[in-house]
Design a protein around this motif. Structure first.
Motif, PDB file in Angstrom:
ATOM      1  N   THR A 107     -51.509   3.305  81.745  1.00  0.00           N
ATOM      2  CA  THR A 107     -50.453   2.715  80.922  1.00  0.00           C
ATOM      3  C   THR A 107     -50.207   1.243  81.221  1.00  0.00           C
ATOM      4  O   THR A 107     -49.636   0.537  80.384  1.00  0.00           O
ATOM      5  CB  THR A 107     -49.148   3.499  81.112  1.00  0.00           C
ATOM      6  N   ALA A 132     -43.805   6.556  74.961  1.00  0.00           N
ATOM      7  CA  ALA A 132     -44.540   5.295  74.887  1.00  0.00           C
ATOM      8  C   ALA A 132     -43.506   4.175  74.862  1.00  0.00           C
ATOM      9  O   ALA A 132     -42.666   4.137  73.957  1.00  0.00           O
ATOM     10  CB  ALA A 132     -45.408   5.252  73.636  1.00  0.00           C
ATOM     11  N   PRO A 133     -43.522   3.256  75.843  1.00  0.00           N
ATOM     12  CA  PRO A 133     -42.414   2.317  76.010  1.00  0.00           C
ATOM     13  C   PRO A 133     -42.466   1.123  75.069  1.00  0.00           C
ATOM     14  O   PRO A 133     -42.440  -0.040  75.494  1.00  0.00           O
ATOM     15  CB  PRO A 133     -42.544   1.894  77.475  1.00  0.00           C
ATOM     16  N   THR A 134     -42.519   1.398  73.763  1.00  0.00           N
ATOM     17  CA  THR A 134     -42.331   0.316  72.809  1.00  0.00           C
ATOM     18  C   THR A 134     -40.881  -0.155  72.909  1.00  0.00           C
ATOM     19  O   THR A 134     -39.991   0.601  73.314  1.00  0.00           O
ATOM     20  CB  THR A 134     -42.625   0.765  71.378  1.00  0.00           C
ATOM     21  N   THR A 151     -46.815  -4.431  73.502  1.00  0.00           N
ATOM     22  CA  THR A 151     -45.740  -5.416  73.647  1.00  0.00           C
ATOM     23  C   THR A 151     -45.739  -6.336  72.432  1.00  0.00           C
ATOM     24  O   THR A 151     -46.792  -6.715  71.917  1.00  0.00           O
ATOM     25  CB  THR A 151     -45.908  -6.244  74.928  1.00  0.00           C
ATOM     26  N   TRP A 177     -50.391   7.225  72.103  1.00  0.00           N
ATOM     27  CA  TRP A 177     -49.544   6.333  72.900  1.00  0.00           C
ATOM     28  C   TRP A 177     -49.493   4.937  72.290  1.00  0.00           C
ATOM     29  O   TRP A 177     -48.434   4.308  72.225  1.00  0.00           O
ATOM     30  CB  TRP A 177     -50.095   6.281  74.318  1.00  0.00           C
ATOM     31  N   TYR A 227     -50.082  -0.915  78.023  1.00  0.00           N
ATOM     32  CA  TYR A 227     -48.788  -1.516  77.709  1.00  0.00           C
ATOM     33  C   TYR A 227     -48.947  -2.904  77.082  1.00  0.00           C
ATOM     34  O   TYR A 227     -48.159  -3.306  76.220  1.00  0.00           O
ATOM     35  CB  TYR A 227     -47.932  -1.606  78.977  1.00  0.00           C
ATOM     36  N   LYS A 228     -49.980  -3.629  77.499  1.00  0.00           N
ATOM     37  CA  LYS A 228     -50.213  -4.960  76.942  1.00  0.00           C
ATOM     38  C   LYS A 228     -50.459  -4.898  75.432  1.00  0.00           C
ATOM     39  O   LYS A 228     -50.231  -5.874  74.725  1.00  0.00           O
ATOM     40  CB  LYS A 228     -51.407  -5.611  77.631  1.00  0.00           C
ATOM     41  N   GLU A 239     -41.023  -4.467  82.142  1.00  0.00           N
ATOM     42  CA  GLU A 239     -40.453  -4.533  80.806  1.00  0.00           C
ATOM     43  C   GLU A 239     -40.627  -5.971  80.311  1.00  0.00           C
ATOM     44  O   GLU A 239     -39.877  -6.869  80.673  1.00  0.00           O
ATOM     45  CB  GLU A 239     -38.979  -4.142  80.791  1.00  0.00           C
ATOM     46  N   LEU A 243     -43.953  -0.163  86.455  1.00  0.00           N
ATOM     47  CA  LEU A 243     -44.025  -0.531  85.036  1.00  0.00           C
ATOM     48  C   LEU A 243     -43.064  -1.665  84.714  1.00  0.00           C
ATOM     49  O   LEU A 243     -41.856  -1.555  84.940  1.00  0.00           O
ATOM     50  CB  LEU A 243     -43.712   0.685  84.163  1.00  0.00           C
ATOM     51  N   ARG A 272     -38.412   4.693  84.063  1.00  0.00           N
ATOM     52  CA  ARG A 272     -39.809   4.438  84.385  1.00  0.00           C
ATOM     53  C   ARG A 272     -40.010   4.250  85.895  1.00  0.00           C
ATOM     54  O   ARG A 272     -39.068   4.015  86.635  1.00  0.00           O
ATOM     55  CB  ARG A 272     -40.292   3.181  83.638  1.00  0.00           C
TER      56      ARG A 272
END
Length: 555
Positions: A539, A131-133, A547, A443, A543-544, A184, A182, A178
């Motif tokens: 995702t 999970a791209p925290t 962030t 996630w 993802y929103k 960043e 996706l 990624r």
């Protein structure tokens, strides 16, 4: 190197002009977000972001053609590339034998356990199992830097157990950034969020290429490249590699990358993808779960291609076996590895019968792969590695099977587009919704790889569940029910979703993966399953919600 002049500070960081870091800066983050490293990433972004956005627009145009009734196929304009004799650059000795690879996210304990696992390769994942925290990403880079430098250590705060790399031959690290799609959001260049993959690649390459290459005879670093749909995307990666190597004085061709063939359009572009990356290629991989997701997504408007339960869509289905056979033939003709896919089973504790059933499935899957000619495969859990070795060692005494050219394989467009056979069931709908909610909840709390129902679920398998529900609803699929057949309607989906959330909350409670976010996950997952238009990726919307940008971080 300082490619751009200094312009100020962001939370104590000294940043190049035009760069803004909008994520929090915890102690240690400054060691990877250095002025030089950030400038290196910014240069890649400024150079390649326009063509990345252009390629994403071309993806949308291709999908519009499929929505109108078309389908992917072999491109007549690149027929010469497919038919001519050429090979990729030789692979370095360090990665000639890749028979067992383990994958997982880049948290510190996982990295150590993977390096100790006995696998030949550890695919350190910034993509589907992460999970791209912001904290997961930056700390992942710290962890990989320490791993490459040989000084990674972890003390469990609860048990006080200390973990370190004790294997004298640790797994070799391949990093998966990624996908192109996706963003960043915590890293801006010239006022825009950057492509996440360029941060993942850039920070890792900048900090680790010298130490990595010194350990592997000048070769590397090594990468896995996800989610491509066309060889033009491989051409961008090749250009990224060349610019990165030139900027740091690294010989071109040092980087080696394996491409995951995990979209339906890409299976028709395998020769072309290898050709674009021929100086940097380490082969192709059967990314089977994303491939199934892509098959459904590509044909979302085709009522004749409404597929059966996800549990019935295995590698013995004709369209999947054809894809694997063609991948092996393609790779070996071009002199690079053809890697097998992930068996998602995990060991089952305290249930010997269930554990043996899971092991039998893995054994059968890996036997199929090695007999077909794959050069290696993936394991989801360290406990499966001895079993996988046993299968591959028994049938692959050489480091790889590049000598098996598989000239017997004849695969047509029709083979790759064949409708999978099986039934659609109410139980399958329930499973999709249950898995989707539980994975999404995990996630949202920062966990991207989750054991559910004795399988390791990640974003790829959750995506199968999501798009299958959407497809069934879109076309009013008839399901075999508990008592009688039933048509999939919005009311049915919403009712079963409520029922499955209630079951999860009752049985699991605020467990460590979800922290009580099942209702939020159900709302998000349910919206995507019942939307009029199918979102490209779960995702992107999710993802929103993870962030945490700092509005006052300045240039």
């Amino acid at each position: 190197m300082a490619l751009y002049p200094e312009s100020g500070y962001s939370s104590g960081l000294k940043l190049p002009a035009g760069v803004r870091i909008r994520g929090s800066i915890k102690p240690g983050y400054e060691t990877v977000l250095t002025h030089e490293a950030v400038a290196f990433v910014a240069d890649l972004v400024r150079t390649f972001r326009p063509i990345v956005h252009s390629n994403l627009a071309l993806r949308a145009l291709d999908q519009a053609k499929y929505d109108a009734g078309g389908h992917p196929g072999f491109d007549f304009r690149t027929k010469a590339i497919r038919e001519e004799d050429w090979t990729c650059a030789p692979m370095p000795a360090a990665i000639q034998d890749r028979r067992v690879e383990i994958t997982g996210p880049v948290d510190r304990k996982m990295v150590i356990n993977a390096l100790n696992s006995g696998a030949k390769v550890f695919m350190a994942d910034f993509e589907d199992s992460l999970a791209p925290t912001w904290s997961n990403l930056v700390e992942g880079h710290i962890n990989l830097r320490d791993a490459v430098n040989g000084n990674i250590r972890y003390e469990d705060p609860r048990t006080k157990k200390v973990y370190s790399v004790t294997n004298p031959n640790p797994a070799k690290i391949f990093v998966r950034p990624r996908g192109w799609h996706l963003p960043e959001a915590h890293f801006e260049v010239d006022g825009q969020a950057i492509p996440g993959c360029l941060m993942d690649f850039g920070l890792y390459f900048f900090h680790n290429q010298a130490a990595f290459r010194s350990k592997h005879g000048g070769a590397g670093p090594f990468f896995y490249l996800p989610k491509m749909q066309h060889s033009r995307e491989a051409a961008v990666w090749n250009a990224v590699f060349e610019r990165a190597q030139d900027a740091l004085g690294v010989p071109r061709g040092s980087i080696k990358a394996t491409v995951l063939i995990e979209t339906l359009p890409a299976v028709f572009q395998m020769h072309e993808i290898l050709y674009e990356l021929r100086q940097h290629s380490a082969g192709l991989n059967c990314g089977r779960w994303d491939y199934i997701f892509s098959f459904i997504k590509t044909f979302r408007n085709h009522p004749e291609l409404v597929i059966p339960d996800r549990t019935q869509v295995g590698m013995t289905q004709h369209f999947l076996s054809s894809y694997a056979q063609l991948l092996i033939q393609t790779c070996h003709r071009r002199g690079v590895h053809a890697m097998g896919g992930m068996a998602a089973q995990i060991p089952v504790k305290n249930d010997p019968q269930a554990n043996e059933a899971a092991s039998a499935k893995v054994r059968t899957d890996k036997l199929r792969e090695v007999l077909a000619g794959h050069d290696g495969t993936w394991a989801a859990h360290p406990g499966l590695i001895p079993l996988v070795y046993q299968v591959f060692d028994a049938h692959m005494p050489t480091p790889n099977q590049l000598h098996r050219l598989r000239d017997d394989v004849q695969v047509s467009e029709a083979d790759l587009l064949a409708m999978p056979v099986g039934s659609r069931t109410l139980e399958g709908l329930r499973l999709n919704l249950s898995v989707g909610v539980q994975y999404t909840a995990a996630w949202l709390t920062g966990t991207g790889s989750v054991p559910l129902h004795n399988l390791m679920e990640d974003a790829a398998t959750a995506e199968i569940s999501r798009v299958q529900v959407w497809q069934w609803l879109r076309h009013g699929a008839i399901l075999d029910g508990e008592q009688a057949p039933v048509r999939v309607t919005r009311d049915l989906v919403e009712r079963i979703l409520r029922e499955e959330v209630a079951i999860v909350e009752r049985e699991l409670g605020p467990q460590r993966f979800a922290a009580g976010r099942y209702q939020e996950a159900a709302q998000l997952f349910g919206q995507q399953c019942t939307a009029k238009e199918l979102d490209d990726f779960l995702t992107l919307e999710a993802y929103k919600r993870i962030t945490e940008v700092r509005p006052n971080s300045r240039l």
